[in-house]
Write an enzyme that holds these catalytic residues in place. Structure first.
Site, short mmCIF file in Angstrom:
data_model
loop_
_atom_site.label_atom_id
_atom_site.label_comp_id
_atom_site.label_asym_id
_atom_site.label_seq_id
_atom_site.Cartn_x
_atom_site.Cartn_y
_atom_site.Cartn_z
N GLY A 13 43.87 43.84 29.16
CA GLY A 13 42.58 43.25 28.73
C GLY A 13 42.45 42.02 28.21
O GLY A 13 41.63 41.74 27.13
N SER A 14 43.12 41.13 28.21
CA SER A 14 43.13 39.84 27.62
C SER A 14 41.89 39.02 28.07
O SER A 14 41.20 38.29 27.32
CB SER A 14 44.30 39.00 28.20
OG SER A 14 44.53 38.59 29.24
N ASN A 15 41.54 39.00 29.36
CA ASN A 15 40.39 38.70 29.72
C ASN A 15 39.09 39.37 29.36
O ASN A 15 38.26 38.63 28.90
CB ASN A 15 40.17 38.81 31.26
CG ASN A 15 40.93 37.65 32.06
OD1 ASN A 15 40.69 36.60 32.10
ND2 ASN A 15 42.24 37.99 32.43
N LEU A 85 41.72 47.34 38.98
CA LEU A 85 42.57 47.62 40.17
C LEU A 85 42.08 48.73 41.28
O LEU A 85 42.75 48.82 42.04
CB LEU A 85 43.95 48.01 39.67
CG LEU A 85 44.62 46.90 38.62
CD1 LEU A 85 45.94 47.41 38.41
CD2 LEU A 85 44.47 45.26 39.14
N ILE A 88 36.47 49.01 44.82
CA ILE A 88 34.95 49.28 44.67
C ILE A 88 34.32 49.99 45.77
O ILE A 88 34.19 49.35 47.04
CB ILE A 88 34.21 48.17 44.10
CG1 ILE A 88 34.76 47.46 42.96
CG2 ILE A 88 32.76 48.26 43.99
CD1 ILE A 88 34.65 48.48 41.48
N HIS A 104 40.46 37.21 40.61
CA HIS A 104 41.54 37.42 41.39
C HIS A 104 42.90 36.27 40.94
O HIS A 104 42.41 34.87 40.81
CB HIS A 104 41.26 37.31 42.73
CG HIS A 104 42.94 37.66 43.36
ND1 HIS A 104 43.21 38.93 43.63
CD2 HIS A 104 43.66 36.96 44.17
CE1 HIS A 104 44.25 39.07 44.30
NE2 HIS A 104 44.67 37.83 44.92
N ASP A 145 38.79 41.70 48.08
CA ASP A 145 39.12 40.46 47.77
C ASP A 145 38.55 39.56 49.00
O ASP A 145 38.85 38.14 49.04
CB ASP A 145 40.77 39.78 47.51
CG ASP A 145 41.24 40.61 46.63
OD1 ASP A 145 40.51 40.78 45.40
OD2 ASP A 145 42.37 40.97 46.69
N GLU A 174 42.43 31.67 33.56
CA GLU A 174 41.46 32.74 33.44
C GLU A 174 40.60 32.61 32.07
O GLU A 174 39.44 32.87 32.02
CB GLU A 174 42.12 33.93 33.82
CG GLU A 174 42.59 34.13 35.05
CD GLU A 174 43.25 35.61 35.38
OE1 GLU A 174 43.37 36.11 36.62
OE2 GLU A 174 43.73 36.14 34.35
C1 GAR Z 1 44.45 39.06 35.51
O1 GAR Z 1 45.54 38.08 35.72
C2 GAR Z 1 43.57 39.22 36.93
O2 GAR Z 1 43.48 38.26 37.53
C3 GAR Z 1 44.16 40.15 37.64
O3 GAR Z 1 44.92 41.28 36.56
C4 GAR Z 1 45.26 40.31 35.51
C5 GAR Z 1 44.69 41.22 34.24
O4 GAR Z 1 44.95 40.61 33.13
N1 GAR Z 1 43.46 40.90 38.65
C6 GAR Z 1 43.87 41.34 39.74
O5 GAR Z 1 45.16 41.20 40.05
C7 GAR Z 1 42.96 41.97 40.68
N2 GAR Z 1 43.47 41.91 41.89
P1 GAR Z 1 44.43 40.91 31.63
O6 GAR Z 1 44.33 42.40 31.75
O7 GAR Z 1 45.23 40.35 30.58
O8 GAR Z 1 42.92 40.45 31.44
#
Ligand code: GAR
Length: 193
Positions: A13-15, A85, A88, A104, A145, A174
């Site tokens: 969940g950093s994003n 993940l 959808i 992505h 994707d 990101e």
């Molecule tokens: C992110 O790097 C995102 O791009 C990726 O999961 C990570 C989640 O990081 N998403 C995918 O790979 C989707 N195919 P986070 O939980 O630290 O935000």
């Protein structure tokens, strides 16, 4: 009028955190809810200081329309997949046409599709000795994707990079770009996104 966004995440969940921080002081855009399919996801703990509840859902509520109705009742202007993940379903895509976006961790159309997430992507980029990687923010359609691309940014790689350092570089991109792209999408500048 305030635009409502809803976030979906499966892991750390950093994003999600970065997006919440970015919009905390914004009067025009509000994070109204966060959902996760993973009861052990780091995002649950991570969001406690923000006072936004992370709602956990299971596969059946995701596929039988229960969650879809719940989310529709919140009138989201945008649903943001931030490290989510599960695929959808077409019911979601048709209900929220052009209202679901995903991030992505690579330069699509390379390194996309089923099984291509998180470290699997960065390992594949390393295995192929790529000289660059990056991020892609795109609309979600029925195929993994493959929705229309809204934004890409790249970063150079060297032979010394490992999957872990690639992941760090990609996460930095990101965290820098995801929230501003959401902001521009919902409040387009007069000269376009
Ligand atoms: C992110 O790097 C995102 O791009 C990726 O999961 C990570 C989640 O990081 N998403 C995918 O790979 C989707 N195919 P986070 O939980 O630290 O935000």
């Amino acid at each position: 009028m305030t635009k409502n966004i809803i976030l979906f995440a499966s892991g750390n969940g950093s994003n999600v955190e970065q997006i919440c921080r970015f919009f905390e002081q914004d009067q025009t855009i509000s994070v109204v809810s966060i959902y996760t399919n993973n009861p052990n996801a780091g995002v649950i703990q991570r969001m406690q200081p923000f006072g936004i509840t992370v709602r956990v859902f299971d596969k059946s509520s995701f596929t039988d329309g229960t969650l879809l109705s719940q989310v529709r009742a919140l009138h989201p202007d945008l649903i943001v997949l931030a490290g989510f993940l599960w695929k959808i379903g077409s019911d979601w895509v048709s209900t929220f046409a052009k209202k679901i976006i995903n991030i992505h961790p690579a330069l699509l159309p390379k390194y996309g599709g089923k099984g291509m997430y998180g470290m699997h992507v960065h390992q594949a980029v390393k295995d192929n000795k790529e000289s660059k990687t990056g991020i892609t923010i795109h609309y979600v359609n029925e195929a993994y994707d493959e929705g229309a691309i809204l934004f890409q940014e790249e970063v150079a790689l060297s032979d010394e990079d490992t999957p872990e350092t690639i992941a760090t570089k990609v996460h930095s991109l990101e965290h820098l770009h995801f929230a501003p792209v959401i902001s521009r999408l919902l409040n387009p500048p007069s000269n376009g996104v």
